[in-house]
Each structure stands twice: as C-alpha cells, then as structure tokens.
Design a protein around this motif. Sequence first.
Motif, short mmCIF file in Angstrom:
data_model
loop_
_atom_site.label_atom_id
_atom_site.label_comp_id
_atom_site.label_asym_id
_atom_site.label_seq_id
_atom_site.Cartn_x
_atom_site.Cartn_y
_atom_site.Cartn_z
N ASP A 1 -9.35 -8.52 4.83
CA ASP A 1 -10.66 -8.91 4.31
C ASP A 1 -11.83 -8.11 4.87
OD1 ASP A 1 -9.93 -12.49 4.01
OD2 ASP A 1 -9.49 -10.78 2.72
N THR A 2 -11.80 -7.87 6.18
CA THR A 2 -12.94 -7.19 6.82
C THR A 2 -12.44 -6.16 7.82
OG1 THR A 2 -13.20 -8.61 8.76
CG2 THR A 2 -14.18 -9.41 6.72
N LEU B 1 0.85 -1.18 0.00
CA LEU B 1 0.00 0.00 0.00
C LEU B 1 0.89 1.24 0.00
CD1 LEU B 1 -2.66 -1.03 2.67
CD2 LEU B 1 -2.87 -1.10 0.18
N VAL B 2 0.40 2.29 -0.62
CA VAL B 2 1.15 3.54 -0.69
C VAL B 2 0.23 4.68 -0.27
CG1 VAL B 2 2.45 5.12 -2.14
CG2 VAL B 2 2.59 2.65 -2.54
N LEU C 1 -2.64 -7.80 6.74
CA LEU C 1 -2.35 -8.45 5.46
C LEU C 1 -1.52 -7.52 4.58
CD1 LEU C 1 -2.83 -10.94 3.70
CD2 LEU C 1 -4.93 -9.84 2.85
N TYR C 2 -1.93 -6.25 4.52
CA TYR C 2 -1.19 -5.25 3.75
C TYR C 2 -1.06 -3.99 4.61
CZ TYR C 2 -2.38 -8.18 -0.26
OH TYR C 2 -2.52 -9.23 -1.12
N TRP C 3 0.07 -3.30 4.43
CA TRP C 3 0.40 -2.16 5.28
C TRP C 3 1.23 -1.19 4.46
CZ3 TRP C 3 -0.80 -0.67 10.16
CH2 TRP C 3 0.04 0.21 10.82
N ALA D 1 -11.22 -4.51 2.87
CA ALA D 1 -11.52 -3.44 3.81
C ALA D 1 -10.23 -2.67 4.08
CB ALA D 1 -12.06 -4.02 5.11
N VAL D 2 -10.34 -1.38 4.23
CA VAL D 2 -9.16 -0.53 4.44
C VAL D 2 -9.35 0.29 5.71
CG1 VAL D 2 -7.76 1.33 3.49
CG2 VAL D 2 -8.69 -0.43 1.98
N THR D 3 -8.32 0.33 6.51
CA THR D 3 -8.32 1.07 7.76
C THR D 3 -7.25 2.15 7.71
OG1 THR D 3 -9.07 -0.85 9.02
CG2 THR D 3 -7.95 0.87 10.26
#
Length: 123
Positions: free
Chosen positions: A99-100, A2-3, A111-113, A31-33
């Motif tokens: 995912d959520t 992620l960027v 999962l992604y950062w 889902a993105v936080t």
Amino acid sequence: QLVESGGGLVQPGGSLRLSCAASGFALKLLAVTWLRQAPGRDYEGLLCISRNDIVTSNLTDSAKDRFTISRDNANGRVFLQMNSLKPEDTAVYYCAAEDTCAAAFIPHPWLYWGQGTQVTVPS
C-alpha cells in the motif's frame, strides 16, 4: 504476482532499465519498491515510489546519482533506470509492492513480490 524484466549482462559504465509489471491487479494502486540481493549478501532496498509518484530513497552514495525510479500508470509498469553501472551493482533485482512506502526498507513479508531479474556487470 509481479514480473521483472530488463536485466542482463552489461559492461561497466553501461545502462539498463528494469521493468516491473503486475499480473492480476492494478499496479498503479500500490507503492512499488525496487530491491536487490548481491551474492552472499542480504536484500538491499533501493527506491520506492508511491501511488502518488512520491519517491523515497535508500540509495547509498555510490548509487545515489545513478539510479532512478519512475512509473507508467497507463501501461501498469514501474521502472528502475540504472546508469554508469559498476561491478558492485551485480545482483538479482526484485520489485515488491504494497500500500505505501512506509516499510519499504525494512525486512518484512511483502504483499506482492517478483521472481527477480539478474544484472551482471563484469569487473
């Protein structure tokens, strides 16, 4: 991967819109936080948006009416709009995806950062 982008130096009362984009996968499927880490403090989860555009908030009263999250699936981005910025908003802001939103505000391996974007609001 992620960027994040859109951070910077802004005077109190100003606004910024942070952007989160994905490399190598479709962000619209996740889902993105948005989180932040102020100097000397733990990570703080702010807002999560599901792939169905349902928003879950962990905002404090101070930020509740100033921060919003949205997504542009056509362009594969998620945004954090921040208005009426205060010196206490100074932090590195991160986006994370999985995912959520179920664990969005619980410390855990994402999962992604992203690498983060600095937001500075001088006092």
